[in-house]
Design an enzyme around this catalytic site. Structure first.
Site, PDB file in Angstrom:
ATOM      1  CG  ASP A  24     -37.976  12.638  -1.860  1.00 51.65           C
ATOM      2  OD1 ASP A  24     -37.029  11.811  -1.771  1.00 51.65           O
ATOM      3  OD2 ASP A  24     -38.522  12.864  -3.227  1.00 51.65           O
ATOM      4  CD  GLU A  72     -36.548  12.972  -7.920  1.00 50.04           C
ATOM      5  OE1 GLU A  72     -35.714  13.255  -9.186  1.00 50.04           O
ATOM      6  OE2 GLU A  72     -37.224  14.235  -7.231  1.00 50.04           O
ATOM      7  CE  LYS A 125     -37.107   9.635  -4.134  1.00 50.21           C
ATOM      8  NZ  LYS A 125     -38.155  10.355  -4.800  1.00 50.21           N
ATOM      9  CB  THR A 154     -44.795  17.712  -3.520  1.00 50.45           C
ATOM     10  OG1 THR A 154     -44.289  16.487  -5.085  1.00 50.45           O
ATOM     11  CG2 THR A 154     -43.682  18.068  -3.708  1.00 50.45           C
ATOM     12  CB  CYS A 158     -40.853  12.322  -4.354  1.00 49.40           C
ATOM     13  SG  CYS A 158     -40.462  12.756  -5.806  1.00 49.40           S
TER      14      CYS A 158
END
Length: 222
Positions: A24, A72, A125, A154, A158
């Site tokens: 991410d 994400e 995701k 983080t 995630c």
């Protein structure tokens, strides 16, 4: 290839069985106009991970590890978001980089420093963990990968969600401590403590220097 871990153990990372998962590293999480900054969070704390993830990515390419980049994000109509997330307005609001955490918007994309190279795997995701409603497990199985080196943001959300999903699926997991970040140092530290608990129940921990050194040794040996 052997990576020296913080507790003196060794994590084995053979080229054909290992993937680096950069989690991410997106504009919405790391830039001033993104989702996190709009929520009042200090993205400077997360940005400390950028040079470390960049170093790991370069090392992974040298070592012949598979690179996986996760994002994400949700469909424009939010059809793949849970009712709870829709109710809490986790995504979809308008911002300087487009609608927050919506696939296809500028904020959903990777930061310029960490754009994937051609042929590297991108996993979009609709949730925290990289295995949730994705084909990541199928991709890893097809490639013969059973060892994951985890970094990104983080640490407690995630990164750790992905780690827990992976461990339940039988993957060996190494978390690169200084290549992860959270909004609060104490939260970052607590997430690492959970990995160490119960005789390192959730795997191995190392730092960027140790991973890069191992990758360099492998490259030199080749």
């Amino acid at each position: 290839m052997q990576i020296a871990c913080e507790d003196g153990r060794v994590f084995l990372a053979p080229a054909g069985r290992t993937a680096l998962v950069a989690i991410d590293m997106q504009r919405d999480f790391l830039e001033d106009g993104g989702f996190c900054a709009a929520a009042g969070d200090d993205v400077a704390l997360l940005r400390t991970a950028i040079p470390k993830v960049a170093a790991l990515s370069a090392a992974a390419r040298r070592a012949g590890w598979t690179l996986i980049h996760t994002r994400e994000g949700y469909a424009p109509d939010m059809s793949d978001a849970s009712a709870m997330k829709r109710e809490r307005k986790v995504a979809g609001r308008d911002g300087p980089l487009g609608r927050f955490l919506i696939r296809g918007e500028a904020g959903h994309d990777f930061i310029p420093e960490l754009m994937p190279h051609q042929g590297e795997i991108v996993v979009d995701k609709p949730g925290f963990g990289a295995f949730h409603r994705t084909d990541l497990q199928a991709k890893l199985t097809a490639l013969g990968i059973d060892r994951l080196i985890l970094c990104g943001i983080t640490t407690q959300c995630c990164v750790q969600s992905t780690m827990r999903e992976a461990v339940d699926r039988g993957f060996y997991c190494l978390t690169v401590a200084d290549a992860c970040a959270a909004f609060e140092p104490a939260v970052h530290a607590a997430a690492l403590t959970l990995i160490r608990a119960e005789n390192n129940l959730f795997g191995w921990i190392a730092d960027t220097e140790a991973v890069v050194a191992a990758a360099g040794s492998s490259s030199a040996a080749a």
